[in-house]
Enzyme design. Structure first.
Site, PDB file in Angstrom:
ATOM      1  N   GLY B  89     -33.555  -5.611  -7.084  1.00  0.00           N
ATOM      2  CA  GLY B  89     -34.081  -5.959  -5.771  1.00  0.00           C
ATOM      3  C   GLY B  89     -33.703  -7.376  -5.392  1.00  0.00           C
ATOM      4  O   GLY B  89     -32.658  -7.869  -5.794  1.00  0.00           O
ATOM      5  N   LEU B  90     -34.567  -8.021  -4.634  1.00  0.00           N
ATOM      6  CA  LEU B  90     -34.333  -9.381  -4.157  1.00  0.00           C
ATOM      7  C   LEU B  90     -33.012  -9.509  -3.423  1.00  0.00           C
ATOM      8  O   LEU B  90     -32.250 -10.431  -3.650  1.00  0.00           O
ATOM      9  CB  LEU B  90     -34.375 -10.386  -5.317  1.00  0.00           C
ATOM     10  CG  LEU B  90     -35.739 -10.657  -5.939  1.00  0.00           C
ATOM     11  CD1 LEU B  90     -35.603 -11.637  -7.071  1.00  0.00           C
ATOM     12  CD2 LEU B  90     -36.704 -11.173  -4.899  1.00  0.00           C
ATOM     13  N   CYS B  91     -32.712  -8.518  -2.589  1.00  0.00           N
ATOM     14  CA  CYS B  91     -31.488  -8.646  -1.808  1.00  0.00           C
ATOM     15  C   CYS B  91     -31.783  -8.221  -0.373  1.00  0.00           C
ATOM     16  O   CYS B  91     -31.058  -7.455   0.229  1.00  0.00           O
ATOM     17  CB  CYS B  91     -30.345  -7.864  -2.418  1.00  0.00           C
ATOM     18  SG  CYS B  91     -30.776  -6.251  -3.012  1.00  0.00           S
ATOM     19  N   GLY B  92     -32.885  -8.711   0.156  1.00  0.00           N
ATOM     20  CA  GLY B  92     -33.200  -8.464   1.549  1.00  0.00           C
ATOM     21  C   GLY B  92     -33.439  -6.993   1.818  1.00  0.00           C
ATOM     22  O   GLY B  92     -34.009  -6.287   0.997  1.00  0.00           O
TER      23      GLY B  92
END
Lengths: 133, 290
Positions: B89-92
């Site tokens: 994750g952590l990709c908008g």
């Protein structure tokens, strides 16, 4: 001899693009040489060495494993499934490839797939012998 | 009113977060460059492949002998959705926008009374789709252990899809991935892969093509390979898009953290000032009272 355009692409990168004198292809029904003005044709390729002659007397060998060659009036395009230039090729790499082919052979029970794997192994062994020259 | 110590702690923690997001952004930028190069290197092959395929297919008339990968099974009752997302994750909005596209597609098909089967590539898409389509998901391809995407991964997925197709498990397959346009623009895309979509045109020749071995045999090997290539390309585009999305997400996170630090430092300084003033007033008024 007149030069013609040759392109060798593998899924990962473009290996060769430019004008050449002649290309020897390991076609499924036997090796063949393509020169400028070849009749349009489409052929499947087997495992073996492809030899590119970009200047007279200067050949370059590239090992390819399966693919297609498309010859039309714009030149020759080879779509190789895997391609390894001879400079990057050592017996270790080939041994690895042979091992993988043997594993593929063992993994399948389908006679047609077994036949294909068998042929690949034989062709790789052949390539290994050719390399030691 | 938070004490000065609280404020100091808060600023320190936001600064630590900012360092992390900054580092992630830089890592994503480095990875993006590599992924973008790989995606661009794979494009010529896919383009030539579809040109060659277009050349042959335009000469073939659809009949009972045509490979089913090209002509289809004749029905469109069962749909297979291959949803490619990231492992992390952590990709908008990267994962959720692909998942949303797939979900809308699946919902529409279900409303039309079709059967839907889903193969998830990447854990994040699976996590999102599992909530609604737990019954429809038939497989999950995990690419977490894969360091550099190679042709083998594309091949592995293609073999799975082909095996299902041969077994008559579905009629139409659609691939969902994010097309990499630029660092800030990734476009979630749905692409039908079975039956193959052939681009018309290509090189028009007056001369008759020679085929070795014959046309049908070449087409029969070319079609599965085309499928592999399309999937491989989708994976590469996805990898580049993921890094691009992560880079811009982390960039804005870093900027937000910077703003927050600025605001909190302001509050900190104000309350420090207020405290000093208050103490001064106390001392002065104490002296006056004497």
């Amino acid at each position: 001899m007149a030069p013609f355009t040759f392109e060798l692409v593998s899924p990962e990168r473009v290996l060769f693009s430019g004008s050449v004198e002649a290309v020897v292809l390991p076609a499924v029904e036997g090796d063949m040489t393509v020169l400028a003005g070849h009749a349009p044709m489409m052929t499947a390729l087997k495992t073996g060495f492809l030899v590119v002659t970009d200047n007279p007397g200067n050949g370059k060998r590239i090992l390819i494993r399966g693919g297609f060659a498309d010859i039309n009036q714009n030149g020759l395009t080879v779509l190789a499934e895997r391609a390894l230039p001879a400079e990057e090729l050592t017996t270790d790499v080939l041994d690895h490839e042979i091992l993988q082919a043997e594993m593929a052979y063992d993994a399948t029970n389908d006679p047609a797939a077994k036949h294909v794997a068998e042929a690949t192994i034989a062709q790789l062994r052949e390539a290994k012998e050719a390399l030691s020259f | 009113m938070p004490s000065l110590k609280d404020l100091r702690n808060r600023i320190a923690s936001v600064k630590a977060t900012q360092k992390i997001t900054k580092a992630m952004q830089m890592v994503a930028a480095a990875k993006l460059r590599r992924a973008q190069m790989a995606a661009e290197a794979a494009r010529p092959y896919a383009q030539r492949m579809s040109a060659v395929l277009g050349n042959i297919a335009s000469g073939v008339t659809v009949g009972p002998d045509t490979p089913r990968l090209l002509a289809g099974t004749g029905g469109d009752q069962v749909h297979l959705l291959v949803v490619c997302t990231a492992e992390r994750g952590l990709c908008g909005a990267f994962n959720s926008s692909i998942a949303r596209l797939a979900r809308d597609h699946a919902n529409r098909l279900l409303r039309e009374g079709k059967t839907v089967k889903i193969i998830c590539v990447g854990k994040k898409g699976y996590d999102i789709l599992r909530r609604q389509f737990a019954a429809q998901i038939i497989d999950l391809v995990d690419l977490r252990s894969v360091r550099t995407l190679g042709f083998e991964q594309g091949d592995q997925i293609a073999q799975k899809v082909l095996a299902l197709f041969e077994a008559g498990e579905f009629d139409v397959a659609t691939l969902f991935y994010s097309r990499f346009q630029s660092v800030i623009a990734q476009i979630p895309t749905a692409q039908q892969i079975i039956p193959a979509q052939i681009e018309a045109g290509g090189v028009s020749t007056d001369a008759v093509y020679d085929y070795e071995p014959d046309e049908g045999e070449i087409l029969a090997t070319l079609l599965p390979r085309n499928l592999t290539i399309q999937i491989f390309r989708a994976l590469l585009e996805n990898a580049a898009s993921e890094q691009g999305a992560r880079m811009s997400a982390m960039d804005s996170a870093t900027r937000n953290a910077g703003e927050m630090i600025k605001k909190q430092t302001m509050t900190y300084n104000r309350s420090r000032q207020a405290m000093i003033t208050k103490e001064l007033i106390e001392i002065i008024s104490g002296a006056e009272a004497l």
